[in-house]
Write a protein that holds these residues in place. Structure first.
Motif, PDB file in Angstrom:
ATOM      1  N   GLN B  26      23.448  13.216   6.802  1.00 54.10           N
ATOM      2  CA  GLN B  26      24.436  12.308   8.502  1.00 54.10           C
ATOM      3  C   GLN B  26      23.705  12.457   9.356  1.00 54.10           C
ATOM      4  N   THR B  27      23.388  13.561   9.712  1.00 52.40           N
ATOM      5  CA  THR B  27      22.847  14.077  11.134  1.00 52.40           C
ATOM      6  C   THR B  27      21.390  13.696  12.071  1.00 52.40           C
ATOM      7  N   ILE B  28      20.150  13.085  10.963  1.00 54.48           N
ATOM      8  CA  ILE B  28      19.050  13.527  11.526  1.00 54.48           C
ATOM      9  C   ILE B  28      18.488  11.886  11.063  1.00 54.48           C
ATOM     10  N   ILE B  29      19.100  11.718   9.549  1.00 58.11           N
ATOM     11  CA  ILE B  29      18.596  10.187   9.311  1.00 58.11           C
ATOM     12  C   ILE B  29      19.245   8.971   9.416  1.00 58.11           C
ATOM     13  N   PRO B  30      20.430   9.260  10.259  1.00 58.13           N
ATOM     14  CA  PRO B  30      20.781   7.682  10.316  1.00 58.13           C
ATOM     15  C   PRO B  30      19.706   7.436  12.259  1.00 58.13           C
ATOM     16  N   GLY B  31      19.648   8.477  12.369  1.00 55.73           N
ATOM     17  CA  GLY B  31      19.415   8.503  13.573  1.00 55.73           C
ATOM     18  C   GLY B  31      18.059   7.316  14.148  1.00 55.73           C
ATOM     19  N   LEU B  32      16.882   8.352  12.717  1.00 57.49           N
ATOM     20  CA  LEU B  32      15.336   7.597  12.193  1.00 57.49           C
ATOM     21  C   LEU B  32      15.574   6.238  12.005  1.00 57.49           C
ATOM     22  N   ILE B  33      16.797   5.608  11.399  1.00 64.18           N
ATOM     23  CA  ILE B  33      16.820   4.462  11.230  1.00 64.18           C
ATOM     24  C   ILE B  33      17.214   3.463  11.419  1.00 64.18           C
ATOM     25  N   SER B  34      18.457   3.922  12.310  1.00 64.97           N
ATOM     26  CA  SER B  34      18.767   3.200  13.405  1.00 64.97           C
ATOM     27  C   SER B  34      17.475   2.580  14.263  1.00 64.97           C
ATOM     28  N   SER B  35      16.808   3.745  14.884  1.00 66.64           N
ATOM     29  CA  SER B  35      15.711   3.432  15.655  1.00 66.64           C
ATOM     30  C   SER B  35      14.221   2.241  15.074  1.00 66.64           C
ATOM     31  N   THR B  36      14.531   3.024  14.064  1.00 70.12           N
ATOM     32  CA  THR B  36      13.105   2.159  13.811  1.00 70.12           C
ATOM     33  C   THR B  36      13.342   0.353  13.038  1.00 70.12           C
ATOM     34  N   LEU B  37      15.012   0.784  12.733  1.00 70.88           N
ATOM     35  CA  LEU B  37      15.232  -0.642  12.999  1.00 70.88           C
ATOM     36  C   LEU B  37      15.063  -1.890  13.982  1.00 70.88           C
ATOM     37  N   TYR B  38      15.487  -1.154  14.889  1.00 69.91           N
ATOM     38  CA  TYR B  38      15.753  -0.992  16.761  1.00 69.91           C
ATOM     39  C   TYR B  38      14.038  -1.648  17.524  1.00 69.91           C
TER      40      TYR B  38
END
Lengths: 308, 256
Positions: B26-38
């Motif tokens: 919840q705290t580390i992976i989501p940012g990584l995924i959304s940034s990869t998508l961006y």
């Protein structure tokens, strides 16, 4: 005279326009098992919370072992362990880990805390559940955990706010035994409770607090003697005559061969009544006593029951 | 006990760090995924249609902003959600009855949030380095700036968490203030591409300075003066730390 573990002088606190405490003063000697009784909203929890730093005091003083609870808060808080009425919840950590955290807040390293944590988990029957999260525990187990948390830094003063509220009879007796043992070890215990018999059974001294004022403070026995009334009913064989004069110093009613005495201290009054009756040729058939309880004292002082 | 309850302080800090690592999905992976998508969607697709900005490719241009957005939103939400959770779940009394000073409690929380912000920011930086060979022109400045901004916003989050009464208020802060300010701070564009009035408004957005400070540290380009960006970062760090500690000391909404 023994040292005072807790001293509260003229404590005041208001919540908006509501005066919760109107000058509460309490002196709790070191090693005392002390009860704070009062109906809902009387000011018990506010008093405790000011002592422990959860509520900001307005007027008066609060000290623990002679040191002010605000200026010397590190010292006073390290001396107190509190089991609050409200049970906390945690989603992230096991109960064992939570105890280590709690010990840490009180300055204990993990190494120092380990034997204490293990001992308390064992003492309170939580060893098997030590990897569980709080939400996975039953109500009774949560209550035990609450106590383990209060005891983890081995405090000199243990404050328990309604420790047996909502627990079954078996656990209540277990907790009573535990509290008695802690008291035997020399701990000062301050207890608030809705179960007056609990206070009568455990406490050496009690204070009755109502509407933010302490209205009585003494040992349960002394309070019952001073403020309570007991009844003695004696059934005689045959109808007694001419007893009014002989028993004039007692308050009693007579109906046929049954006499009902209202006394303050039945243990003291009974031998005298019996001896007067026997001297006057009465044959006693049966004796019944109705002892006054702390609950009666509470009722007569506050005009209401503790749960009202 | 000495003047500082070091063990208590480090215990609470460890608890705060452990808390977000315990729920790393919840705290580390989501940012990584959304940034990869961006990077994949905005970067790679728009890169073919947008010419270089200030001499760098569009994909490269957006990464410093993503690092900053990730760091500051994670730092804010760590302290804000942890404090609110402790209030709502009746855990805060455990801290308030312990021999911990309000400064120790505040700083432990702030460090916990800073570490989460920092971890999230650094991971995006590593993503950029590995995914598109991003050069990091001033590595120490980059690390220092991520740390400073994470600290500032972690302190802001603590203050918000202490004052908030519900999750709704936190979501409002995140959705209506932090995210719009991050997007309007120039993650995806240079403010020189905006009309003059919008450029002027951007100067009142503190996050604009954070994003451009990061862009300068990594790529050596920025819309704002780098000194102004670092100065603003330092100012926010002191301001929010002071306010967070003052609120904790006052006991507002946690003591009555």
């Amino acid at each position: 005279m023994s040292n005072l573990a807790i001293q509260i002088n003229d404590l005041t606190k208001s919540y908006g326009k509501v005066e919760a405490l109107k000058g509460v003063s309490l002196s709790i000697p070191e090693g005392c098992f002390y009860g704070l009784l009062g109906p809902n909203g009387a000011g018990k929890t506010t008093t405790i919370n000011i002592l422990t730093g959860l509520v900001l005091r307005e007027g008066g003083t609060t000290s623990v072992f002679g040191r002010d609870t605000i200026h010397d808060y590190r010292f006073t808080r390290s001396k107190i362990g509190i089991a609050a009425q409200e049970l906390s919840v945690d989603w992230f950590f096991s109960i064992e880990k939570l105890l280590y955290f709690h010990a840490g807040y009180y300055g204990m390293t993990k190494k120092v805390a380990k034997p204490r944590v293990d001992y308390l988990l064992d003492l309170l029957g939580l060893s098997e559940k030590k990897e569980s999260r709080l939400r996975q525990l039953s109500g009774g187990m949560k209550r035990r955990f609450q106590l383990a948390k209060a005891l983890v830094h081995d405090p000199d003063i243990i404050i328990l706010d309604e420790p047996t509220a909502g627990v079954d009879v078996g656990l209540r007796h277990e907790l009573w035994d535990l509290l008695r043992n802690l008291h035997k070890q020399g701990k000062t215990i301050l207890l608030t409770t809705h179960y007056i018999e609990e206070a009568e059974l455990l406490c050496k001294e009690v204070a009755i607090i109502d509407q933010g004022i302490v209205i009585a403070q003494d040992s349960p026995k002394a309070l019952i003697q001073q403020l309570g009334k007991a009844g003695i009913s004696i059934n005689l064989s045959g109808s007694p005559d001419h007893l009014q004069d002989q028993l004039s110093k007692f308050t009693f009613t007579q109906k046929d061969n049954r006499l009902h005495f209202t006394v303050k201290d039945p243990d003291k009054a009974m031998p005298e009544i019996i001896s007067t009756l026997v001297k006057n040729g009465c044959h006693i058939h049966s004796i019944e006593t109705e002892k006054s309880s702390l609950e009666d004292v509470f009722l007569s002082l506050t005009g209401k029951g503790i749960n009202e | 006990m000495s003047n500082v309850n070091w063990i208590g302080f480090w215990t609470l800090t460890g608890r705060e760090v452990g808390r977000f690592f315990a729920v790393w999905r919840q705290t580390i992976i989501p940012g990584l995924i959304s940034s990869t998508l961006y990077i994949l969607i905005f970067g790679f697709t728009l890169q073919q249609r947008i010419s270089e900005i200030n001499g760098v490719s569009y994909t490269l241009f957006i990464i410093p902003g993503l690092i900053m957005m990730n760091a500051l939103t994670n730092a804010t939400s760590n302290t804000a959600s942890s404090m609110l959770q402790m209030k709502l779940l009746q855990q805060i009394p455990d801290l308030l009855v312990a021999p911990l000073s309000s400064a120790e409690i505040s700083l432990a929380y702030i460090i916990g949030g800073t570490i989460r912000g920092f971890v999230n920011g650094i991971l995006i930086m590593i993503l950029g380095v590995f995914l598109i060979d991003m050069p990091v022109l001033h590595p120490f400045l980059t690390i220092g700036f991520i740390l400073m901004v994470s600290w500032a916003f972690s302190a802001m989050g603590l203050m918000i968490g202490q004052l908030a009464d519900s999750w709704d208020m936190l979501a409002m802060m995140q959705n209506f203030i932090l995210t719009p300010l991050s997007f309007l701070g120039g993650i995806f564009y240079s403010i020189s591409m905006l009309p003059e009035w919008a450029q002027m408004i951007s100067h009142f957005n503190p996050i604009y300075y954070m994003i451009n400070g990061m862009r300068f540290s990594i790529l050596g380009i920025a819309d704002s003066d780098p000194w102004l960006s670092f100065g603003m970062g330092l100012f926010l760090t002191f301001l929010f730390t002071f306010l967070a500690m003052a609120f904790m000391q006052s006991g507002k909404k946690i003591k009555v």
